[in-house]
Design a protein around this motif. Structure first.
Motif, PDB file in Angstrom:
ATOM      1  N   LYS A 179      10.004  -0.936  12.534  1.00 28.88           N
ATOM      2  CA  LYS A 179      11.207  -0.112  12.527  1.00 28.88           C
ATOM      3  C   LYS A 179      11.368   0.628  11.208  1.00 28.88           C
ATOM      4  N   ARG A 180      10.710   0.130  10.173  1.00 28.42           N
ATOM      5  CA  ARG A 180      10.835   0.746   8.854  1.00 28.42           C
ATOM      6  C   ARG A 180       9.663   1.693   8.626  1.00 28.42           C
ATOM      7  N   THR A 181       9.986   2.918   8.343  1.00 30.64           N
ATOM      8  CA  THR A 181       8.935   3.903   8.074  1.00 30.64           C
ATOM      9  C   THR A 181       8.363   3.669   6.678  1.00 30.64           C
ATOM     10  N   VAL A 182       7.036   3.677   6.596  1.00 34.13           N
ATOM     11  CA  VAL A 182       6.342   3.440   5.324  1.00 34.13           C
ATOM     12  C   VAL A 182       5.605   4.707   4.922  1.00 34.13           C
ATOM     13  N   PHE A 183       5.689   5.045   3.631  1.00 38.49           N
ATOM     14  CA  PHE A 183       5.027   6.234   3.100  1.00 38.49           C
ATOM     15  C   PHE A 183       3.798   5.795   2.301  1.00 38.49           C
ATOM     16  N   LYS A 184       2.670   6.519   2.508  1.00 36.23           N
ATOM     17  CA  LYS A 184       1.410   6.123   1.901  1.00 36.23           C
ATOM     18  C   LYS A 184       0.615   7.365   1.519  1.00 36.23           C
ATOM     19  N   VAL A 185      -0.104   7.305   0.397  1.00 29.50           N
ATOM     20  CA  VAL A 185      -0.985   8.412  -0.021  1.00 29.50           C
ATOM     21  C   VAL A 185      -2.366   8.196   0.606  1.00 29.50           C
ATOM     22  N   ILE A 186      -2.863   9.222   1.299  1.00 31.97           N
ATOM     23  CA  ILE A 186      -4.194   9.139   1.904  1.00 31.97           C
ATOM     24  C   ILE A 186      -5.020  10.346   1.465  1.00 31.97           C
ATOM     25  N   LEU A 187      -6.328  10.276   1.744  1.00 29.81           N
ATOM     26  CA  LEU A 187      -7.241  11.378   1.441  1.00 29.81           C
ATOM     27  C   LEU A 187      -7.715  12.023   2.738  1.00 29.81           C
ATOM     28  N   LYS A 191       3.747   8.958  -7.291  1.00 28.53           N
ATOM     29  CA  LYS A 191       5.143   9.134  -7.700  1.00 28.53           C
ATOM     30  C   LYS A 191       5.938   9.880  -6.627  1.00 28.53           C
ATOM     31  N   VAL A 192       5.294  10.891  -6.040  1.00 24.51           N
ATOM     32  CA  VAL A 192       5.954  11.622  -4.954  1.00 24.51           C
ATOM     33  C   VAL A 192       6.185  10.690  -3.767  1.00 24.51           C
ATOM     34  N   ARG A 193       5.169   9.870  -3.470  1.00 21.65           N
ATOM     35  CA  ARG A 193       5.306   8.905  -2.369  1.00 21.65           C
ATOM     36  C   ARG A 193       6.492   7.969  -2.607  1.00 21.65           C
ATOM     37  N   ASP A 194       6.631   7.514  -3.856  1.00 28.77           N
ATOM     38  CA  ASP A 194       7.721   6.600  -4.200  1.00 28.77           C
ATOM     39  C   ASP A 194       9.086   7.270  -4.008  1.00 28.77           C
ATOM     40  N   ILE A 195       9.170   8.556  -4.379  1.00 29.08           N
ATOM     41  CA  ILE A 195      10.423   9.307  -4.198  1.00 29.08           C
ATOM     42  C   ILE A 195      10.760   9.419  -2.716  1.00 29.08           C
ATOM     43  N   ARG A 196       9.746   9.762  -1.897  1.00 35.08           N
ATOM     44  CA  ARG A 196       9.976   9.906  -0.452  1.00 35.08           C
ATOM     45  C   ARG A 196      10.428   8.571   0.150  1.00 35.08           C
ATOM     46  N   GLN A 197       9.797   7.485  -0.278  1.00 31.25           N
ATOM     47  CA  GLN A 197      10.169   6.175   0.257  1.00 31.25           C
ATOM     48  C   GLN A 197      11.605   5.820  -0.148  1.00 31.25           C
ATOM     49  N   HIS A 198      11.934   6.136  -1.390  1.00 24.35           N
ATOM     50  CA  HIS A 198      13.275   5.848  -1.897  1.00 24.35           C
ATOM     51  C   HIS A 198      14.325   6.659  -1.140  1.00 24.35           C
ATOM     52  N   GLU A 199      14.037   7.939  -0.911  1.00 23.46           N
ATOM     53  CA  GLU A 199      14.968   8.799  -0.169  1.00 23.46           C
ATOM     54  C   GLU A 199      15.200   8.256   1.236  1.00 23.46           C
ATOM     55  N   TYR A 200      14.113   7.859   1.873  1.00 26.85           N
ATOM     56  CA  TYR A 200      14.227   7.340   3.236  1.00 26.85           C
ATOM     57  C   TYR A 200      15.002   6.023   3.268  1.00 26.85           C
ATOM     58  N   ASP A 201      14.700   5.132   2.350  1.00 26.87           N
ATOM     59  CA  ASP A 201      15.362   3.827   2.331  1.00 26.87           C
ATOM     60  C   ASP A 201      16.862   3.969   2.087  1.00 26.87           C
TER      61      ASP A 201
END
Length: 419
Positions: free
Chosen positions: A6-14, A98-108
């Protein structure tokens, strides 16, 4: 059966470029639930950054490609940041995380509250606002085009509140019944404005407290207060005061008495015959006086209440208007504000031999009292005066009742009924 997260997770991929030996940095979010879709989605946000020296984790193979080659995942440090051989590439990966962390924080944070909790959080923020500032904005919004007397009262109310708080804000969260009682007591002993000495009258204090409560009630509607505290607070009781009026004989005497301000005389007598306020007479235009059959009627918007008034007037009242002018011209051109006609009015009243303290507004009292005295029902008089509540008109009914009681005691038979 797998239970979806139920919780969306943000991750950096290549993601490998088709044309170059480079990989774009992308933020992937999963699962993303979209209304109308049963299955969750995967969303990708390209960051516009590329790396060419990623380090692959040979101990963690992904899938085997169509050509038989093994696909390896990028190597990550203990914080989950993709590792690269090049310093520049490594800095790009740190930036992406860092961008991923911001997106996760915004979503949470967005998902932290339910709708009710979000409203509660917003209300908590509103409760930190200043009621006096809110009141000033309300005054400017609500009474921008109101009569001068209304604006003066709201301006004075602001000054009194600032005097009460000694220039400090009145925070919404501090407003309770105790504060209202303290403010009520302050108003009862509040000083008069300008150069006047002494304290304001109890009736004036009651008016200011009513304005204060009106602001609180609107604040409750706008969500700054969780309780309609204004509805719980009792107003400052009015003290009965003598409402001066003219008898029909005094009115006739006054009409026959010369006046050095003809426009004021005509307007005063017009008020006595119609019950209209000075502010409404001053702004009355010829287009607002219409002939309906054999009678004249006035269709205008009251300056005080903003209510539309449609009322008949007598032929005498119409004659006091003078020669009819252009539709947009004022009927009583040159009629000054009450403060400028007090002295001329006083001279005219004195010349007529009338000793009562008569102001321009007393002509409106005269209309109401004489109408009730002559048998017009109170509901009709209330409508003619433009009162929003008949209880306001009942003040004049008390005067009529007192006159009836005096009349009852007028006839006395000189006989001893005990014998």
């Amino acid at each position: 059966m797998k239970i979806p997260m139920k919780r969306t997770v943000f991750k950096v991929i290549l993601r490998k470029s088709e044309y170059k030996e480079q990989w774009s940095l992308i933020i992937e979010s999963f699962p993303v639930f979209v209304p109308g879709r049963e299955k969750p989605m995967r969303k990708h946000e390209p960051l516009g950054r590329f790396v060419t020296t990623p380090i692959w984790d040979k101990n963690s193979s992904g899938r085997t490609l169509a050509d038989g080659k093994a696909y390896y995942r990028p190597k990550r440090d203990v914080n989950g940041i993709i590792q690269c051989r090049s310093t520049i590439d490594q800095e790009a990966c740190i930036f992406a995380d860092k961008v991923r962390d911001i997106r996760q924080h915004e979503y949470d944070n967005q998902s932290l509250y339910t709708e009710t909790e979000a409203e509660q959080a917003a209300q908590n923020e509103r409760s930190k606002c200043d009621f006096i500032k809110y009141f000033e904005d309300l005054r400017d919004k609500r009474h921008q085009n109101s009569s001068k007397s209304i604006r003066v009262n709201w301006d004075r109310e602001v000054k009194l509140m600032k005097m009460f708080t000694e220039g400090k804000p009145m925070i919404f969260s501090t407003i309770d019944m105790n504060l209202l009682e303290d403010y009520k007591n302050f108003l009862i002993n509040a000083p008069q404005g300008g150069s006047k000495k002494g304290t304001i009258t109890r009736n004036t204090a009651s008016t200011y407290f009513s304005i204060f409560k009106a602001g609180l009630h609107q604040a409750f509607i706008d969500g700054y207060l969780t309780v309609d505290i204004a509805a719980k607070a009792k107003n400052i009781a009015y003290s009965d005061k003598q409402r001066e009026y003219l008898t029909i004989d005094e009115l006739n005497t006054l009409a026959a008495t010369p006046c050095d301000r003809p426009i004021m005389k005509r307007a005063s007598l017009f008020s006595a015959l119609t019950g209209m306020r000075h502010s409404d007479i001053q702004k009355l235009k010829w287009k607002e006086i219409i002939k309906d059959g054999e009678h004249y009627r006035i269709l205008f918007t009251q300056q005080k209440t903003k209510g539309v008034q449609y009322m008949p007037i007598s032929d005498q009242a119409y004659q006091l208007c003078g020669e009819r002018g252009e539709p947009d011209r004022l009927v009583f051109e040159g009629l000054q504000d009450p403060s400028w006609i007090n002295k001329p009015l006083e001279r005219w009243i004195k010349a007529a031999g009338i000793t009562k303290h008569i102001t321009f507004h007393c002509f409106r009292h005269t209309y109401a009292t004489l109408q009730l005295t002559n048998g017009t029902d109170i509901y009709t008089v209330s409508k003619m005066l433009g009162h929003t509540k008949v209880t306001t008109t009942q003040i004049y009914a008390k005067i009529v009742d007192e006159k009836k009681e005096q009349a009852a005691d007028t006839i006395v038979i000189a006989t001893d009924f005990t014998t």
